[in-house]
Design a protein around this motif. Structure first.
Motif, PDB file in Angstrom:
ATOM      1  N   LEU A 279      -2.532 -23.071  18.067  1.00  0.00           N
ATOM      2  CA  LEU A 279      -3.964 -22.995  17.787  1.00  0.00           C
ATOM      3  C   LEU A 279      -4.452 -21.551  17.699  1.00  0.00           C
ATOM      4  CD1 LEU A 279      -5.274 -25.843  20.132  1.00  0.00           C
ATOM      5  CD2 LEU A 279      -4.727 -25.962  17.691  1.00  0.00           C
ATOM      6  N   ARG A 280      -3.630 -20.615  18.157  1.00  0.00           N
ATOM      7  CA  ARG A 280      -4.007 -19.198  18.113  1.00  0.00           C
ATOM      8  C   ARG A 280      -3.394 -18.483  16.908  1.00  0.00           C
ATOM      9  NH1 ARG A 280      -2.432 -19.510  23.594  1.00  0.00           N
ATOM     10  NH2 ARG A 280      -0.768 -17.967  23.321  1.00  0.00           N
ATOM     11  N   THR A 281      -2.762 -19.234  16.007  1.00  0.00           N
ATOM     12  CA  THR A 281      -2.161 -18.625  14.820  1.00  0.00           C
ATOM     13  C   THR A 281      -3.233 -17.952  13.968  1.00  0.00           C
ATOM     14  OG1 THR A 281      -0.423 -20.305  14.750  1.00  0.00           O
ATOM     15  CG2 THR A 281      -0.814 -19.047  12.737  1.00  0.00           C
ATOM     16  N   ILE A 282      -2.999 -16.701  13.603  1.00  0.00           N
ATOM     17  CA  ILE A 282      -3.976 -15.971  12.786  1.00  0.00           C
ATOM     18  C   ILE A 282      -3.396 -15.506  11.456  1.00  0.00           C
ATOM     19  CG2 ILE A 282      -5.352 -15.191  14.745  1.00  0.00           C
ATOM     20  CD1 ILE A 282      -3.927 -12.454  14.462  1.00  0.00           C
ATOM     21  N   GLY A 283      -2.107 -15.753  11.218  1.00  0.00           N
ATOM     22  CA  GLY A 283      -1.518 -15.330   9.956  1.00  0.00           C
ATOM     23  C   GLY A 283      -0.004 -15.400   9.994  1.00  0.00           C
ATOM     24  N   HIS A 284       0.631 -14.736   9.036  1.00  0.00           N
ATOM     25  CA  HIS A 284       2.089 -14.739   8.961  1.00  0.00           C
ATOM     26  C   HIS A 284       2.590 -13.372   8.505  1.00  0.00           C
ATOM     27  CE1 HIS A 284       0.762 -15.779   4.853  1.00  0.00           C
ATOM     28  NE2 HIS A 284       1.812 -15.069   4.466  1.00  0.00           N
ATOM     29  N   ILE A 285       3.833 -13.079   8.845  1.00  0.00           N
ATOM     30  CA  ILE A 285       4.425 -11.795   8.462  1.00  0.00           C
ATOM     31  C   ILE A 285       4.666 -11.793   6.953  1.00  0.00           C
ATOM     32  CG2 ILE A 285       6.326 -10.186   8.828  1.00  0.00           C
ATOM     33  CD1 ILE A 285       6.845 -11.600  11.511  1.00  0.00           C
ATOM     34  N   GLU A 286       4.141 -10.786   6.295  1.00  0.00           N
ATOM     35  CA  GLU A 286       4.286 -10.673   4.841  1.00  0.00           C
ATOM     36  C   GLU A 286       5.423  -9.727   4.466  1.00  0.00           C
ATOM     37  OE1 GLU A 286       3.626 -11.928   1.183  1.00  0.00           O
ATOM     38  OE2 GLU A 286       2.276 -12.534   2.805  1.00  0.00           O
ATOM     39  N   TYR A 287       5.493  -8.622   5.174  1.00  0.00           N
ATOM     40  CA  TYR A 287       6.509  -7.615   4.815  1.00  0.00           C
ATOM     41  C   TYR A 287       6.791  -6.729   6.014  1.00  0.00           C
ATOM     42  CZ  TYR A 287       8.743  -3.604   2.591  1.00  0.00           C
ATOM     43  OH  TYR A 287       9.615  -2.601   2.259  1.00  0.00           O
ATOM     44  N   ALA A 288       8.073  -6.401   6.182  1.00  0.00           N
ATOM     45  CA  ALA A 288       8.477  -5.481   7.247  1.00  0.00           C
ATOM     46  C   ALA A 288       9.761  -4.778   6.821  1.00  0.00           C
ATOM     47  CB  ALA A 288       8.692  -6.225   8.558  1.00  0.00           C
ATOM     48  N   PRO A 289       9.698  -3.492   6.512  1.00  0.00           N
ATOM     49  CA  PRO A 289      10.915  -2.762   6.152  1.00  0.00           C
ATOM     50  C   PRO A 289      11.769  -2.535   7.396  1.00  0.00           C
ATOM     51  CG  PRO A 289       9.089  -1.243   6.328  1.00  0.00           C
ATOM     52  CD  PRO A 289       8.513  -2.616   6.510  1.00  0.00           C
ATOM     53  N   PRO A 290      13.040  -2.226   7.228  1.00  0.00           N
ATOM     54  CA  PRO A 290      13.876  -1.944   8.400  1.00  0.00           C
ATOM     55  C   PRO A 290      13.400  -0.692   9.121  1.00  0.00           C
ATOM     56  CG  PRO A 290      15.023  -1.378   6.375  1.00  0.00           C
ATOM     57  CD  PRO A 290      13.788  -2.117   5.970  1.00  0.00           C
ATOM     58  N   ILE A 291      13.614  -0.660  10.416  1.00  0.00           N
ATOM     59  CA  ILE A 291      13.253   0.523  11.197  1.00  0.00           C
ATOM     60  C   ILE A 291      14.207   1.657  10.831  1.00  0.00           C
ATOM     61  CG2 ILE A 291      13.120   1.508  13.517  1.00  0.00           C
ATOM     62  CD1 ILE A 291      12.327  -1.232  14.544  1.00  0.00           C
ATOM     63  N   VAL A 292      13.636   2.816  10.552  1.00  0.00           N
ATOM     64  CA  VAL A 292      14.437   3.996  10.209  1.00  0.00           C
ATOM     65  C   VAL A 292      14.078   5.101  11.190  1.00  0.00           C
ATOM     66  CG1 VAL A 292      14.970   5.736   8.471  1.00  0.00           C
ATOM     67  CG2 VAL A 292      14.509   3.371   7.769  1.00  0.00           C
ATOM     68  N   PHE A 293      15.078   5.577  11.919  1.00  0.00           N
ATOM     69  CA  PHE A 293      14.856   6.651  12.882  1.00  0.00           C
ATOM     70  C   PHE A 293      15.100   8.008  12.220  1.00  0.00           C
ATOM     71  CE2 PHE A 293      16.210   2.924  15.285  1.00  0.00           C
ATOM     72  CZ  PHE A 293      15.188   2.823  16.214  1.00  0.00           C
ATOM     73  N   GLY A 294      14.232   8.963  12.537  1.00  0.00           N
ATOM     74  CA  GLY A 294      14.411  10.307  11.996  1.00  0.00           C
ATOM     75  C   GLY A 294      14.281  10.347  10.490  1.00  0.00           C
ATOM     76  N   GLY A 295      13.287   9.644   9.955  1.00  0.00           N
ATOM     77  CA  GLY A 295      13.077   9.605   8.514  1.00  0.00           C
ATOM     78  C   GLY A 295      12.387  10.853   8.009  1.00  0.00           C
ATOM     79  N   VAL A 296      11.394  10.650   7.128  1.00  0.00           N
ATOM     80  CA  VAL A 296      10.670  11.776   6.540  1.00  0.00           C
ATOM     81  C   VAL A 296      10.043  12.620   7.639  1.00  0.00           C
ATOM     82  CG1 VAL A 296       8.804  12.445   4.986  1.00  0.00           C
ATOM     83  CG2 VAL A 296      10.213  10.431   4.463  1.00  0.00           C
ATOM     84  N   GLU A 297      10.343  13.904   7.628  1.00  0.00           N
ATOM     85  CA  GLU A 297       9.841  14.851   8.628  1.00  0.00           C
ATOM     86  C   GLU A 297      10.148  14.379  10.047  1.00  0.00           C
ATOM     87  OE1 GLU A 297       5.791  15.881   8.006  1.00  0.00           O
ATOM     88  OE2 GLU A 297       6.057  16.407   5.899  1.00  0.00           O
ATOM     89  N   SER A 298      11.265  13.672  10.196  1.00  0.00           N
ATOM     90  CA  SER A 298      11.772  13.207  11.498  1.00  0.00           C
ATOM     91  C   SER A 298      10.904  12.137  12.147  1.00  0.00           C
ATOM     92  CB  SER A 298      11.933  14.395  12.468  1.00  0.00           C
ATOM     93  OG  SER A 298      12.867  15.322  11.959  1.00  0.00           O
ATOM     94  N   PHE A 299       9.977  11.537  11.387  1.00  0.00           N
ATOM     95  CA  PHE A 299       9.175  10.441  11.926  1.00  0.00           C
ATOM     96  C   PHE A 299       9.956   9.132  11.829  1.00  0.00           C
ATOM     97  CE2 PHE A 299       5.728  13.417  10.758  1.00  0.00           C
ATOM     98  CZ  PHE A 299       5.056  13.458  11.974  1.00  0.00           C
ATOM     99  N   THR A 300       9.688   8.215  12.754  1.00  0.00           N
ATOM    100  CA  THR A 300      10.312   6.897  12.728  1.00  0.00           C
ATOM    101  C   THR A 300       9.489   5.954  11.860  1.00  0.00           C
ATOM    102  OG1 THR A 300      11.276   7.145  14.935  1.00  0.00           O
ATOM    103  CG2 THR A 300      10.978   4.899  14.122  1.00  0.00           C
ATOM    104  N   LEU A 301      10.162   5.261  10.950  1.00  0.00           N
ATOM    105  CA  LEU A 301       9.503   4.261  10.120  1.00  0.00           C
ATOM    106  C   LEU A 301       9.567   2.931  10.854  1.00  0.00           C
ATOM    107  CD1 LEU A 301       8.264   3.542   7.297  1.00  0.00           C
ATOM    108  CD2 LEU A 301      10.582   2.893   6.611  1.00  0.00           C
ATOM    109  N   ASP A 302       8.425   2.419  11.262  1.00  0.00           N
ATOM    110  CA  ASP A 302       8.377   1.191  12.063  1.00  0.00           C
ATOM    111  C   ASP A 302       7.028   0.519  11.842  1.00  0.00           C
ATOM    112  OD1 ASP A 302       8.527  -0.826  13.924  1.00  0.00           O
ATOM    113  OD2 ASP A 302       8.529   0.485  15.682  1.00  0.00           O
ATOM    114  N   TYR A 303       6.951  -0.343  10.830  1.00  0.00           N
ATOM    115  CA  TYR A 303       5.687  -1.037  10.589  1.00  0.00           C
ATOM    116  C   TYR A 303       5.948  -2.412   9.983  1.00  0.00           C
ATOM    117  CZ  TYR A 303       5.714  -0.285   5.473  1.00  0.00           C
ATOM    118  OH  TYR A 303       6.020  -0.307   4.135  1.00  0.00           O
ATOM    119  N   ALA A 304       4.927  -3.245  10.049  1.00  0.00           N
ATOM    120  CA  ALA A 304       4.973  -4.578   9.446  1.00  0.00           C
ATOM    121  C   ALA A 304       3.565  -4.936   8.995  1.00  0.00           C
ATOM    122  CB  ALA A 304       5.493  -5.614  10.443  1.00  0.00           C
ATOM    123  N   LEU A 305       3.477  -5.768   7.970  1.00  0.00           N
ATOM    124  CA  LEU A 305       2.194  -6.225   7.446  1.00  0.00           C
ATOM    125  C   LEU A 305       2.064  -7.727   7.661  1.00  0.00           C
ATOM    126  CD1 LEU A 305       2.087  -4.221   4.090  1.00  0.00           C
ATOM    127  CD2 LEU A 305       0.805  -3.732   6.186  1.00  0.00           C
TER     128      LEU A 305
END
Length: 255
Positions: A196-222
């Motif tokens: 009953l608390r469902t508010i949506g669903h995962i649409e997209y999530a790239p793999p986690i990348v450590f030390g990516g662009v300018e050493s930032f970690t890529l970690d997000y989902a939509l």
């Protein structure tokens, strides 16, 4: 004559809609306790498949391109089991087509919901305790006024008026207690089941990348939100920063 086939998707919302958060002198419940069930950011969320993991959604985004969809930005590690960058499970996630199975996202994980219920129960208990202490002090002062010792009786008489005023203040705010009880019932009947608390669903999530662009970690989902649960209360990217909660003061007691 040309015939065009299009794939459509019908999803029926279940459960209550999120609340609109607004400061109001007429509100019977502490706004800090209403915030977790509102559209105000950050949203406390959990994946229904990983309910033991909890985190927050921090930003609303418009999907654009003529779509009316609203997305919620969060971290991948909130919705997927922790994994290293070379793990087989750390893969790009996306729904290939609208009829593909959904990975649903709920407002409040099991732990967060339990804590919210306990906060409401504590508020109700504290109010009842304040009422009990107030009545006891008035009764004790009235008994001391009957003392044969004049000094004791006079002291009790001076304090009685103050105790009576404090007790009356609590009694006149009985609507506050009723508000907490009503909302506690709503929590247990309309929000207690994760579905009953469902508010949506995962649409997209790239793999986690450590030390990516300018050493930032890529970690997000939509997360694509169920707009029917938001449309009557959506305020955009509004943050709830909280406020100092109300307390009842009774003499030396703070409840």
């Amino acid at each position: 004559m040309e015939v065009e086939f299009r794939e459509s998707e019908l999803v029926r919302s279940v459960g209550p809609s999120l609340r609109r958060l607004a400061h109001s002198p007429d509100e019977k419940v502490d706004i800090n306790l209403l915030a977790p069930l509102s559209t105000a950011l950050p949203l406390s969320i959990a994946g229904q498949a990983t309910d033991h993991m909890e985190g927050t959604g921090g930003l609303y985004l418009a999907e654009g391109g003529g779509s009316k969809n609203v997305l919620l930005l969060t971290a991948r590690h909130v919705l997927f089991e922790p994994s290293s960058s070379d793990s087989k499970v750390n893969r790009e996630f996306s729904r290939p087509h609208p009829s593909a199975p959904r990975r649903k996202v709920a407002l409040l994980g099991t732990k967060a919901f339990k804590e919210l219920v306990e906060e409401f129960q504590a508020k109700i208990k504290h109010y009842n305790e304040a009422l009990r202490l107030g009545k006891e002090r008035v009764e004790r002062a009235e008994n001391y006024m009957k003392s044969k010792d004049q000094a004791t009786a006079e002291s009790a008489n001076e304090r009685l008026e103050n105790f009576q005023l404090q007790l009356q203040q609590i009694i006149t705010e009985s609507e506050t207690l009723q508000g907490y009880k009503e909302f506690h019932r709503e929590l247990m009947t309309q929000w207690s089941v994760p579905r009953l608390r469902t508010i949506g669903h995962i649409e997209y999530a790239p793999p986690i990348v450590f030390g990516g662009v300018e050493s930032f970690t890529l970690d997000y989902a939509l997360v694509t939100l169920d707009i029917d649960k938001f449309k009557n209360s959506f305020q955009g990217n509004v943050l709830h920063l909280g406020r100092r909660p109300h307390s009842y003061c009774i003499g030396d007691y703070l409840v």
